[in-house]
Scaffold this motif. Structure first.
Motif, PDB file in Angstrom:
ATOM      1  N   GLY A 102      12.329  39.299  16.266  1.00 45.25           N
ATOM      2  CA  GLY A 102      13.026  40.203  16.087  1.00 45.25           C
ATOM      3  C   GLY A 102      11.639  40.352  15.137  1.00 45.25           C
ATOM      4  N   VAL A 103      11.896  42.345  14.518  1.00 46.01           N
ATOM      5  CA  VAL A 103      10.305  42.136  14.170  1.00 46.01           C
ATOM      6  C   VAL A 103      10.677  43.761  13.289  1.00 46.01           C
ATOM      7  N   ALA A 104      10.528  44.201  12.451  1.00 42.81           N
ATOM      8  CA  ALA A 104      10.614  45.489  11.807  1.00 42.81           C
ATOM      9  C   ALA A 104      10.155  46.653  12.117  1.00 42.81           C
ATOM     10  N   ASP A 105       8.860  46.490  12.636  1.00 45.57           N
ATOM     11  CA  ASP A 105       8.014  47.984  13.183  1.00 45.57           C
ATOM     12  C   ASP A 105       7.501  47.332  14.587  1.00 45.57           C
ATOM     13  N   LYS A 106       8.741  47.592  15.518  1.00 41.28           N
ATOM     14  CA  LYS A 106       7.816  47.262  16.965  1.00 41.28           C
ATOM     15  C   LYS A 106       7.240  48.575  17.574  1.00 41.28           C
ATOM     16  N   SER A 107       7.493  49.581  16.766  1.00 39.73           N
ATOM     17  CA  SER A 107       6.758  51.158  16.914  1.00 39.73           C
ATOM     18  C   SER A 107       4.996  50.865  17.208  1.00 39.73           C
ATOM     19  N   LEU A 108       4.365  50.052  16.365  1.00 35.31           N
ATOM     20  CA  LEU A 108       2.890  49.996  15.562  1.00 35.31           C
ATOM     21  C   LEU A 108       2.633  49.069  17.033  1.00 35.31           C
ATOM     22  N   ASP A 109       0.964  50.004  17.290  1.00 36.17           N
ATOM     23  CA  ASP A 109       0.384  49.698  18.265  1.00 36.17           C
ATOM     24  C   ASP A 109       0.187  48.136  19.133  1.00 36.17           C
ATOM     25  N   TYR A 110      -0.331  47.547  17.414  1.00 41.89           N
ATOM     26  CA  TYR A 110      -0.717  45.402  18.000  1.00 41.89           C
ATOM     27  C   TYR A 110       0.181  45.131  18.798  1.00 41.89           C
ATOM     28  N   THR A 139      12.709  42.920  19.061  1.00 35.56           N
ATOM     29  CA  THR A 139      14.503  43.876  18.629  1.00 35.56           C
ATOM     30  C   THR A 139      13.630  44.476  17.379  1.00 35.56           C
ATOM     31  N   ASN A 140      14.019  45.544  17.116  1.00 28.00           N
ATOM     32  CA  ASN A 140      13.401  45.841  16.284  1.00 28.00           C
ATOM     33  C   ASN A 140      14.568  46.409  14.914  1.00 28.00           C
ATOM     34  N   PHE A 141      14.516  45.595  13.323  1.00 28.39           N
ATOM     35  CA  PHE A 141      15.451  46.136  12.626  1.00 28.39           C
ATOM     36  C   PHE A 141      15.027  47.161  11.694  1.00 28.39           C
ATOM     37  N   ALA A 142      15.765  47.873  10.860  1.00 26.51           N
ATOM     38  CA  ALA A 142      15.121  49.090   9.508  1.00 26.51           C
ATOM     39  C   ALA A 142      15.964  47.686   8.965  1.00 26.51           C
ATOM     40  N   ASP A 143      16.291  47.416   8.588  1.00 29.56           N
ATOM     41  CA  ASP A 143      17.691  46.213   7.331  1.00 29.56           C
ATOM     42  C   ASP A 143      16.771  45.591   7.389  1.00 29.56           C
ATOM     43  N   SER A 151      17.926  42.663   6.308  1.00 31.83           N
ATOM     44  CA  SER A 151      19.033  41.609   5.609  1.00 31.83           C
ATOM     45  C   SER A 151      19.590  41.395   7.140  1.00 31.83           C
ATOM     46  N   LEU A 152      19.687  41.187   8.109  1.00 36.28           N
ATOM     47  CA  LEU A 152      19.810  41.542   9.853  1.00 36.28           C
ATOM     48  C   LEU A 152      19.459  40.484  10.808  1.00 36.28           C
ATOM     49  N   PRO A 153      17.678  40.131  10.774  1.00 33.53           N
ATOM     50  CA  PRO A 153      16.650  39.259  11.484  1.00 33.53           C
ATOM     51  C   PRO A 153      17.119  38.417  11.569  1.00 33.53           C
ATOM     52  N   ASN A 154      17.327  37.244  10.072  1.00 35.72           N
ATOM     53  CA  ASN A 154      17.121  36.076   9.905  1.00 35.72           C
ATOM     54  C   ASN A 154      18.848  35.843  10.197  1.00 35.72           C
ATOM     55  N   PRO A 155      20.549  36.510  10.096  1.00 37.71           N
ATOM     56  CA  PRO A 155      21.090  36.008  10.751  1.00 37.71           C
ATOM     57  C   PRO A 155      21.157  35.598  11.743  1.00 37.71           C
ATOM     58  N   ALA A 156      21.067  36.922  12.938  1.00 34.87           N
ATOM     59  CA  ALA A 156      20.321  37.537  13.930  1.00 34.87           C
ATOM     60  C   ALA A 156      20.258  36.167  14.295  1.00 34.87           C
ATOM     61  N   LYS A 159      19.849  33.113  13.271  1.00 40.50           N
ATOM     62  CA  LYS A 159      21.078  32.166  13.018  1.00 40.50           C
ATOM     63  C   LYS A 159      21.726  31.893  14.175  1.00 40.50           C
ATOM     64  N   ASP A 160      21.817  33.097  14.467  1.00 40.90           N
ATOM     65  CA  ASP A 160      23.427  33.309  15.389  1.00 40.90           C
ATOM     66  C   ASP A 160      22.287  33.516  17.200  1.00 40.90           C
ATOM     67  N   LYS A 161      21.539  32.453  17.294  1.00 38.66           N
ATOM     68  CA  LYS A 161      21.161  33.012  18.497  1.00 38.66           C
ATOM     69  C   LYS A 161      20.634  34.194  19.281  1.00 38.66           C
ATOM     70  N   GLN A 162      21.297  35.242  18.492  1.00 40.38           N
ATOM     71  CA  GLN A 162      20.622  36.489  19.540  1.00 40.38           C
ATOM     72  C   GLN A 162      19.017  36.590  19.252  1.00 40.38           C
ATOM     73  N   LEU A 163      18.185  35.792  18.677  1.00 44.43           N
ATOM     74  CA  LEU A 163      16.991  35.521  18.779  1.00 44.43           C
ATOM     75  C   LEU A 163      16.221  34.872  19.302  1.00 44.43           C
ATOM     76  N   ASP A 164      14.753  34.046  18.950  1.00 40.70           N
ATOM     77  CA  ASP A 164      14.492  32.535  19.150  1.00 40.70           C
ATOM     78  C   ASP A 164      13.909  33.455  18.188  1.00 40.70           C
ATOM     79  N   LEU A 165      12.660  33.966  17.709  1.00 37.89           N
ATOM     80  CA  LEU A 165      12.463  34.101  17.234  1.00 37.89           C
ATOM     81  C   LEU A 165      12.128  35.719  15.835  1.00 37.89           C
ATOM     82  N   ASN A 166      11.659  35.452  14.256  1.00 36.39           N
ATOM     83  CA  ASN A 166      11.245  36.541  13.887  1.00 36.39           C
ATOM     84  C   ASN A 166      10.247  36.978  13.275  1.00 36.39           C
TER      85      ASN A 166
END
Length: 315
Positions: free
Chosen positions: A59-67, A86-90, A92-97, A99-106
């Motif tokens: 989970g990231v907040a800047d998926k569009s960047l080239d790096y 997986t990009n998040f605009a908010d 407050s969302l990546p940590n619960p995601a 925790k709930d195993k929707q992500l492997d890392l953020n």
């Protein structure tokens, strides 16, 4: 009637054939179990050592960047790992995601934010690798320095507890506000004892928009939102120092669930960020960021200390 023939005596020291067969079966079963266990174990972390391919979601907040494109290609070629972003605009969302195993890392937050989340949510997410410290700038489109802001000018800051505190410290350093007892990493707007400007807490994703629409004269804008909004760094009229020792709590990190903090694949993915090709692309995308290469153990120690401070501040 003749006597029955005598049976031969059982050979001394020899085991019955049935017992031998049973023992052999047990040995074979043990060997098979060990082999299966080894295969499963290598399947968990084998991708980091060239094993079977894996897919890992970050989970990231800047998926569009080239790096990130450079990073995902290297993850495939060097680690045999397919990275799905997986990009998040908010925020407050990546940590619960996670925790709930929707992500492997953020990878979107600094240690200060992670500590506050863990304490507030009674969670135990852990950092396993560092990326960079980003300065948190104060932007203005019509003014070139903080002292040029008129009396009572509206200044937007992020409203989440951690970025709000950091923004208030920036405004204090820029001589726009004064905070009770000098302020801290847990200050809120209620700690403002005097102010030249009208501080307006907004959702972090809205601070850049408020500035661009002219509803505020200046705004403290997080890096990814400034990039997404196209705010040029030349519009930054003040910022904190990302290379200072006091910036340690603001090192951005790869975070995982505590149970995964020793996962070899995840550790390898966190370390991959330090690859020279990724760093080159990262510096091109975000030249103002100061890269940091910290060990997982040092990051976890820093987190533990900041969590203690957070708990004390909330009492």
């Amino acid at each position: 009637m003749s006597a029955a023939p005598a049976l031969p005596e059982k050979p001394k020291g020899k085991r019955p054939i049935g017992w031998i067969v049973a023992a052999a079966v047990v040995v074979v079963a043990i060997v098979v179990a060990l082999i299966v266990g080894a295969v499963r174990s290598s399947g968990d972390d084998g991708a980091a050592a060239g094993g079977s391919p894996k897919t890992v979601t970050i989970g990231v907040a800047d998926k569009s960047l080239d790096y990130w494109s450079t990073y995902t290609k290297l993850a495939k070629s060097k680690l045999n790992v397919t990275v799905k972003l997986t990009n998040f605009a908010d925020y407050s969302l990546p940590n619960p995601a996670l925790k709930d195993k929707q992500l492997d890392l953020n990878q979107f937050q600094h240690i200060q934010y992670l500590a506050d989340y863990n304490v507030t949510s009674d969670d135990d997410l852990q950092p396993i690798g560092s990326t960079a410290v980003y300065p948190l700038p104060l932007y203005a489109t019509k003014y070139d320095k903080p002292s040029a802001l008129p009396e009572g000018a509206k200044v937007a800051i992020p409203d989440d507890s951690i970025n709000q505190a950091r923004a208030l410290l920036i405004l204090q350093s820029a001589k726009l506000v004064t905070l009770r007892d000098g302020g801290s990493a847990f200050s809120t707007t209620s700690d403002i004892v005097s102010s030249k400007v009208d501080v307006q807490p907004l959702n972090a994703s809205q601070t850049a928009n408020a500035l661009q629409q002219g509803s505020v004269a200046a705004a403290v804008v997080n890096n990814n939102y400034a990039t997404a909004a196209g705010l040029p760094i030349s519009d930054a009229i003040y910022q904190d120092d990302p290379s200072s020792a006091s910036a340690a709590p603001y090192v951005n990190v790869f975070a995982v669930r505590k149970a995964d903090k020793d996962n070899a694949t995840y550790l390898a993915l966190a370390k991959l960020f330090q690859d020279s090709a990724v760093q080159k692309a990262f510096k091109k995308d975000l030249p103002e960021a100061v890269s940091r290469d910290e060990s997982a153990s040092s990051l976890q120690d820093e987190l533990a200390q900041v969590e203690q401070d957070a708990k004390a501040a909330k009492q």
